[in-house]
Design a protein around this motif. Structure first.
Motif, mmCIF file in Angstrom:
data_model
loop_
_atom_site.group_PDB
_atom_site.id
_atom_site.type_symbol
_atom_site.label_atom_id
_atom_site.label_comp_id
_atom_site.label_asym_id
_atom_site.label_seq_id
_atom_site.Cartn_x
_atom_site.Cartn_y
_atom_site.Cartn_z
ATOM 1 N N PHE A 58 26.538 62.740 45.813
ATOM 2 C CA PHE A 58 25.366 61.994 46.256
ATOM 3 C C PHE A 58 25.439 60.577 45.709
ATOM 4 O O PHE A 58 25.722 60.384 44.526
ATOM 5 C CB PHE A 58 24.071 62.644 45.776
ATOM 6 C CG PHE A 58 23.710 63.917 46.490
ATOM 7 C CD1 PHE A 58 24.411 64.339 47.606
ATOM 8 C CD2 PHE A 58 22.653 64.694 46.039
ATOM 9 C CE1 PHE A 58 24.079 65.513 48.268
ATOM 10 C CE2 PHE A 58 22.300 65.860 46.686
ATOM 11 C CZ PHE A 58 23.013 66.278 47.804
ATOM 12 N N GLU A 95 19.341 65.841 49.694
ATOM 13 C CA GLU A 95 20.086 64.622 49.373
ATOM 14 C C GLU A 95 19.189 63.395 49.432
ATOM 15 O O GLU A 95 19.239 62.525 48.546
ATOM 16 C CB GLU A 95 21.263 64.451 50.332
ATOM 17 C CG GLU A 95 22.096 63.217 50.035
ATOM 18 C CD GLU A 95 23.237 63.023 51.009
ATOM 19 O OE1 GLU A 95 24.158 62.257 50.686
ATOM 20 O OE2 GLU A 95 23.199 63.631 52.096
ATOM 21 N N ARG A 148 18.646 61.105 45.912
ATOM 22 C CA ARG A 148 19.169 59.735 45.866
ATOM 23 C C ARG A 148 18.170 58.749 45.256
ATOM 24 O O ARG A 148 18.567 57.664 44.811
ATOM 25 C CB ARG A 148 19.547 59.265 47.273
ATOM 26 C CG ARG A 148 20.681 60.054 47.905
ATOM 27 C CD ARG A 148 20.991 59.547 49.296
ATOM 28 N NE ARG A 148 21.708 58.283 49.246
ATOM 29 C CZ ARG A 148 21.686 57.385 50.234
ATOM 30 N NH1 ARG A 148 20.941 57.599 51.316
ATOM 31 N NH2 ARG A 148 22.382 56.280 50.134
ATOM 32 N N THR A 176 26.850 57.307 41.618
ATOM 33 C CA THR A 176 27.275 58.463 42.395
ATOM 34 C C THR A 176 27.452 59.672 41.484
ATOM 35 O O THR A 176 28.051 59.575 40.408
ATOM 36 C CB THR A 176 28.597 58.165 43.121
ATOM 37 O OG1 THR A 176 28.395 57.053 44.012
ATOM 38 C CG2 THR A 176 29.061 59.364 43.932
#
Length: 342
Positions: free
Chosen positions: A222, A187, A191, A197
């Motif tokens: 995420f 993650e 990102r 998102t």
């Protein structure tokens, strides 16, 4: 990020409390330890239906191999062979002297040679930030190698890496031979490559001892890193091989959904179950896939994530002999095509 942590935490709690149900007592002898192993897998393993495994038949077949006087080593071998029927790299039997494992990747082309990368493409001149090796290549493409998702990567590390790579025209993220690690590092990395998102997948856990006793899937998402941090939004190619496993398999499946990303190389090694462990009477530990993780399309990636269309590449012995990485070379071509399309 908090939501993803919460979902994983809740699945772990569900597994832990599920294992606290009143347990059948098993004797500490070959038959008792075998039955404890078979029963724990029967009640908690998550891919029986997906893999069309007849666990009842398998248990009967291997139990017939037991003998009251057999040694611990012989018992371990029988139990290990039984677990291999699950075809699951996340399922292991752990004793004081050995760890059983399902290891199929040696039958596939290796498709990675660190020496070739270091000598012929990096010229032994690269930077290292925590677990990430990175450089800007002579063709002005950025290159970063992340070989282990258990290796920590701080936000400051990623800021430094991506700030250095910002002038490159495109980025290659090499996760070949990355056997996995922590999903939270997946993650943290993803990102940096998104602006909104994204739906990244779903997790479901066992709710009872039956093979079909699962919770409803928990979708997880995420979010992009905050604007004060550095992102990389130019074309990206991810390099994978059959030894890209577990958390790396998850990373590749998520990156594949991004419009500016292509996956080049071989199908990943798979491993999409969230593992959990249980003790046997003799102190051995069985570790198995106990929660099912699906990709953003609801597909199970237990057997791997394929490269993007037209991006399947294998390295040959002749190419390796002259220091050529065919997968990396194909990545250069793909990046050029993506840049020219923009």
């Amino acid at each position: 990020m908090k939501k993803y942590c919460y979902i994983i935490y809740m699945c772990i709690l569900a597994l832990a409390f599920g294992s606290c149900r009143e347990q059948e007592e098993f004797a500490n002898d070959p038959y008792g330890n075998f039955d404890a192993l078979w029963t724990n897998v029967d009640q908690h393993y998550c891919f029986f239906k997906y893999k069309n495994v007849d666990w009842e038949e398998i248990g009967q077949r291997y139990r017939a191999m037991l003998r009251p006087e057999m040694s611990a080593s012989a018992l371990f071998d029988v139990c290990s062979d039984m677990l291999k029927e699950l075809r699951d790299g996340h399922t292991n039997l752990i004793s004081g002297w050995n760890v059983s494992r399902y290891w199929i990747w040696e039958q596939y082309p290796k498709n990675y040679d660190e020496r070739i990368i270091n000598e012929y493409y990096l010229n032994f001149d690269y930077r290292q930030a925590s677990s990430i090796k990175y450089a800007i290549l002579s063709n002005n493409f950025g290159y970063m190698y992340y070989g282990d998702f258990t290796g920590g990567i701080g936000e400051g590390n990623l800021d430094n890496v991506l700030a250095y790579l910002a002038s490159s025209e495109g980025l290659i993220i090499d996760v070949r031979d990355n056997g996995g690690g922590y999903l939270l590092n997946v993650e943290k990395l993803v990102r940096r490559f998104i602006t909104e998102t994204i739906h990244s997948g779903a997790i479901s856990h066992k709710t009872g001892p039956g093979h079909d006793d699962f919770s409803e899937p928990y979708d997880y998402y995420f979010e992009p890193i905050e604007d004060t941090r550095i992102k990389y939004l130019k074309p990206i190619v991810v390099l994978a091989n059959r030894s890209s496993f577990s958390a790396t398999n998850n990373f590749v499946s998520i990156m594949k959904t991004l419009p500016n990303v292509r996956i080049v190389g071989d199908t990943t090694g798979g491993g999409s179950g969230l593992p959990f462990s249980y003790d046997l009477p003799n102190g051995w530990v069985v570790r198995m896939s106990a929660s099912e993780i699906t990709d953003a399309n609801g597909e199970v990636t237990e057997f791997g994530v394929d490269p993007s269309p037209g991006c399947k590449v294998d390295m040959t012995e002749d190419e390796i002999a002259v220091g050529r990485d065919a997968i990396l070379e194909r990545a250069f071509e793909i990046l050029e095509e993506m840049i020219n399309q923009d």
